[in-house]
Design a protein around this motif. Structure first.
Motif, PDB file in Angstrom:
ATOM      1  N   ARG A   1       0.825  -1.214   0.000  1.00 48.55           N
ATOM      2  CA  ARG A   1       0.000   0.000   0.000  1.00 48.55           C
ATOM      3  C   ARG A   1       0.855   1.260   0.000  1.00 48.55           C
ATOM      4  NH1 ARG A   1      -5.943  -0.932   2.544  1.00 48.55           N
ATOM      5  NH2 ARG A   1      -6.159  -3.115   1.913  1.00 48.55           N
ATOM      6  N   ALA A   2       1.991   1.216   0.663  1.00 46.40           N
ATOM      7  CA  ALA A   2       2.873   2.387   0.682  1.00 46.40           C
ATOM      8  C   ALA A   2       3.418   2.682  -0.708  1.00 46.40           C
ATOM      9  CB  ALA A   2       4.016   2.149   1.665  1.00 46.40           C
ATOM     10  N   ILE A   3       3.848   1.646  -1.421  1.00 41.12           N
ATOM     11  CA  ILE A   3       4.354   1.839  -2.781  1.00 41.12           C
ATOM     12  C   ILE A   3       3.231   2.330  -3.694  1.00 41.12           C
ATOM     13  CG2 ILE A   3       5.260   0.638  -4.819  1.00 41.12           C
ATOM     14  CD1 ILE A   3       6.772  -1.185  -2.830  1.00 41.12           C
ATOM     15  N   TYR A   4       2.055   1.759  -3.533  1.00 42.79           N
ATOM     16  CA  TYR A   4       0.895   2.174  -4.324  1.00 42.79           C
ATOM     17  C   TYR A   4       0.579   3.652  -4.086  1.00 42.79           C
ATOM     18  CZ  TYR A   4      -3.893   2.065  -6.154  1.00 42.79           C
ATOM     19  OH  TYR A   4      -5.047   2.319  -6.859  1.00 42.79           O
TER      20      TYR A   4
ATOM     21  N   ILE B   1      -7.316   9.476   0.102  1.00 46.65           N
ATOM     22  CA  ILE B   1      -6.824   8.166  -0.338  1.00 46.65           C
ATOM     23  C   ILE B   1      -5.871   7.571   0.687  1.00 46.65           C
ATOM     24  CG2 ILE B   1      -5.521   6.957  -2.126  1.00 46.65           C
ATOM     25  CD1 ILE B   1      -8.302   7.856  -2.985  1.00 46.65           C
ATOM     26  N   PHE B   2      -4.962   8.382   1.205  1.00 42.97           N
ATOM     27  CA  PHE B   2      -4.019   7.890   2.209  1.00 42.97           C
ATOM     28  C   PHE B   2      -4.748   7.389   3.447  1.00 42.97           C
ATOM     29  CE2 PHE B   2      -0.678   9.385  -0.363  1.00 42.97           C
ATOM     30  CZ  PHE B   2       0.546   9.071   0.202  1.00 42.97           C
TER      31      PHE B   2
ATOM     32  N   THR C   1       2.928  10.417  -6.964  1.00 48.72           N
ATOM     33  CA  THR C   1       3.895  10.959  -7.927  1.00 48.72           C
ATOM     34  C   THR C   1       3.246  11.192  -9.286  1.00 48.72           C
ATOM     35  OG1 THR C   1       5.715   9.820  -6.800  1.00 48.72           O
ATOM     36  CG2 THR C   1       6.108  10.557  -9.064  1.00 48.72           C
ATOM     37  N   GLN C   2       2.504  10.202  -9.758  1.00 49.05           N
ATOM     38  CA  GLN C   2       1.858  10.332 -11.066  1.00 49.05           C
ATOM     39  C   GLN C   2       0.754  11.382 -11.037  1.00 49.05           C
ATOM     40  OE1 GLN C   2       2.822   8.853 -13.984  1.00 49.05           O
ATOM     41  NE2 GLN C   2       1.381  10.360 -14.797  1.00 49.05           N
TER      42      GLN C   2
END
Length: 212
Positions: A165-168, A199-200, A174-175
Motif C-alpha cells: 500500500r505504501a508503494i501504491y 486516499i491515504f 507521484t503520477q
C-alpha cells in the motif's frame, strides 16, 4: 603552522565551508537553468557563468552533467523528507491530520518553488540511470510511509501488505502530481491535497481495521 591555518581559513570561513558554498552555488545555478531551459542547456560553461565561478570548481564537485542532475534530485528529496518529518512531528495524532500535514508539506516544497517540481520531473527522466535513481527515491519514500504507518497504527499488520500500500500510495501520488502540474487535472491546490489525503487515510485505516 600559522601559514597552513591561513590557507585553510579565509575571512573566518574554512576551506571545507568554501567548497560547500561553491557546490551550493553550482546547484542553485543548475536548478535555474534546468527549470528555465531544460537539461540540454546545462553545460559546464553555462553553469559556471550562472554561478559566477571558475570552471575548475565545477570539476572539484562533479564528474559530469548527470552527477549535477543526481545531486539536484538528492537535494530536493532531502528537502521533502525534512519538511514531511517536521510536519508529522507538529500535527495532531490522528490519521487524517497526520496525512494532511505530510502531504501539504511535501507539495509545498515542490509548488512554492515551481523550479523544484519542474527540475525533478526533467532530471528524473533525463537518462536511464537517473530514471532508476528516481525509482529508488520513490521506494525510499514508500519505506518512510510504511514505517510511519506501522508506528501510527501498530497492531500485527503484515509487512508485505504495508509495503504494497505504501508503494501504491507514493507511486500514485507521484503520477497524480505530475498530471496536475501539467494542467491535466482540474483541481485547486487545496482540492488536490484533500483528495490525496482521503486516499491515504482510506487505505491506511482500512488496512489497520482489517488486522485489529
Amino acid at each position: 603552522m600559522e601559514a597552513v591555518t591561513a590557507q585553510r581559513t579565509y575571512g573566518g570561513v574554512s576551506a571545507a565551508q568554501r567548497k560547500a558554498q561553491r557546490r551550493t552555488a553550482l546547484l542553485d545555478a543548475a536548478l535555474e537553468i534546468v527549470a528555465e531551459d531544460g537539461q540540454a542547456k546545462l553545460t559546464v560553461a553555462g553553469l559556471c557563468a550562472r554561478a559566477g565561478l571558475n570552471e575548475r570548481y565545477y570539476y572539484e564537485n562533479f564528474e559530469h552533467r548527470d552527477a549535477v542532475l543526481a545531486a539536484l534530485l538528492d537535494r530536493i528529496a532531502e528537502e521533502l523528507a525534512t519538511a514531511i518529518a517536521a510536519a508529522l512531528a507538529a500535527a495532531p495524532a490522528d490519521s487524517r491530520a497526520q496525512a494532511h500535514a505530510a502531504i501539504d508539506a511535501g507539495i509545498a516544497v515542490l509548488i512554492d518553488d515551481p523550479r523544484k517540481a519542474r527540475t525533478a520531473l526533467i532530471a528524473g527522466m533525463a537518462t536511464p540511470e537517473l530514471q532508476a535513481r528516481t525509482a529508488r527515491t520513490v521506494r525510499a519514500f514508500a519505506r518512510l510511509v510504511a514505517a510511519e504507518g506501522i508506528g501510527f497504527y501498530g497492531g500485527d499488520i503484515p509487512q508485505n501488505l504495508v509495503d504494497f500500500r505504501a508503494i501504491y500510495l507514493v507511486g500514485g501520488l507521484t503520477q497524480t502530481l505530475t498530471t496536475w502540474l501539467a494542467g491535466d487535472l482540474d483541481l485547486t491546490r487545496a482540492e488536490l491535497i484533500e483528495q490525496i489525503t482521503e486516499i491515504f487515510v482510506l487505505l491506511g485505516d482500512d488496512l489497520a481495521d482489517r488486522h485489529r
